[in-house]
Design an enzyme around this catalytic site. Sequence first.
Site, PDB file in Angstrom:
ATOM      1  N   ASP A 107       0.828  -1.206   0.000  1.00 25.32           N
ATOM      2  CA  ASP A 107       0.000   0.000   0.000  1.00 25.32           C
ATOM      3  C   ASP A 107       0.863   1.256   0.000  1.00 25.32           C
ATOM      4  O   ASP A 107       1.963   1.258   0.561  1.00 25.32           O
ATOM      5  CB  ASP A 107      -0.914  -0.017   1.234  1.00 25.32           C
ATOM      6  CG  ASP A 107      -2.100   0.907   1.091  1.00 25.32           C
ATOM      7  OD1 ASP A 107      -2.356   1.393  -0.021  1.00 25.32           O
ATOM      8  OD2 ASP A 107      -2.774   1.149   2.108  1.00 25.32           O
ATOM      9  N   HIS A 153       3.453   3.924  -8.799  1.00 31.59           N
ATOM     10  CA  HIS A 153       3.321   2.507  -9.146  1.00 31.59           C
ATOM     11  C   HIS A 153       4.625   1.969  -9.746  1.00 31.59           C
ATOM     12  O   HIS A 153       5.017   0.831  -9.472  1.00 31.59           O
ATOM     13  CB  HIS A 153       2.169   2.314 -10.125  1.00 31.59           C
ATOM     14  CG  HIS A 153       0.827   2.645  -9.549  1.00 31.59           C
ATOM     15  ND1 HIS A 153       0.389   2.140  -8.336  1.00 31.59           N
ATOM     16  CD2 HIS A 153      -0.181   3.438 -10.000  1.00 31.59           C
ATOM     17  CE1 HIS A 153      -0.822   2.596  -8.077  1.00 31.59           C
ATOM     18  NE2 HIS A 153      -1.189   3.389  -9.062  1.00 31.59           N
ATOM     19  N   LEU A 165      11.685 -20.093  -4.390  1.00 35.79           N
ATOM     20  CA  LEU A 165      10.577 -19.258  -3.924  1.00 35.79           C
ATOM     21  C   LEU A 165       9.424 -19.275  -4.919  1.00 35.79           C
ATOM     22  O   LEU A 165       9.628 -19.185  -6.133  1.00 35.79           O
ATOM     23  CB  LEU A 165      11.072 -17.821  -3.751  1.00 35.79           C
ATOM     24  CG  LEU A 165      10.011 -16.752  -3.459  1.00 35.79           C
ATOM     25  CD1 LEU A 165       9.461 -16.916  -2.053  1.00 35.79           C
ATOM     26  CD2 LEU A 165      10.577 -15.348  -3.661  1.00 35.79           C
TER      27      LEU A 165
END
Length: 252
Positions: A21, A38, A132
């Site tokens: 956020d 962004h 991962l």
Amino acid sequence: MSSIEKIDRERLPKHVAIIMDGNGRWAKQHGFMRSIGHENGVTTVRKITEIASELGIGYLTLYTFSTENWNRPKDEVDALMNLIVVAIEQQTPDLIKNNVRLTAIGNLNRMPQFARERLNKCMQDTGHCTGLVLCLALSYSSRWEIVEACKQLASRAVAGEINVNDIDDAMVSAALATRDMPDPDLLIRTAGDERISNFLLWQIAYSELYFTSKFWPDFTKDDFCDAIVDYQSRERRFGKTSEQVTNENEQI
């Protein structure tokens, strides 16, 4: 001692989920357009993916685009869709190099065809990786996911495949989009808000929650390590008493 040196590699969370956020607020704070926020957020994704892989975290799920985000101005949504797929394509070689497998959860059919096709290509290209697992929650809503699971189980019950009375926690979990992943051990949210925002509501029943006021573009590898250290300082009881947990650990 650095943050990473404080981490006990024997007690790492298997799954870390992050609500990324603050991109827009970071941009406003610096006098930039929201799109710049962004773009800087994408840089943070790369850094956090790198440190999670380096530490040996098994799963990293990032709340990338929520169902509610479709309500944002069309220009911003279009820019976000393009940014997401371009960033993924650019990072795919590094993902493969670092043995990271990309996957995604959410109502992907709602995404533009160009974005969906390019996302699928990147997931296929990293499908052989065994390190991962980087999971992007795209066009995702936890309530949507739970409703879809209910529909699936109801259809199976109507078809006589299962008995309604046999439906339990495990069966519901197996019907969710995250069926192939363990529940998150740790949920991190940046930018100061202390709420879950419709993210993995079923899965985080016993997750440790970590909130930081830092905007996502400012969130660093050290910040991620600090969250892990904080997680390791907590006693996870899962409804049991401290004495029970201590006795169980002593028996291991």
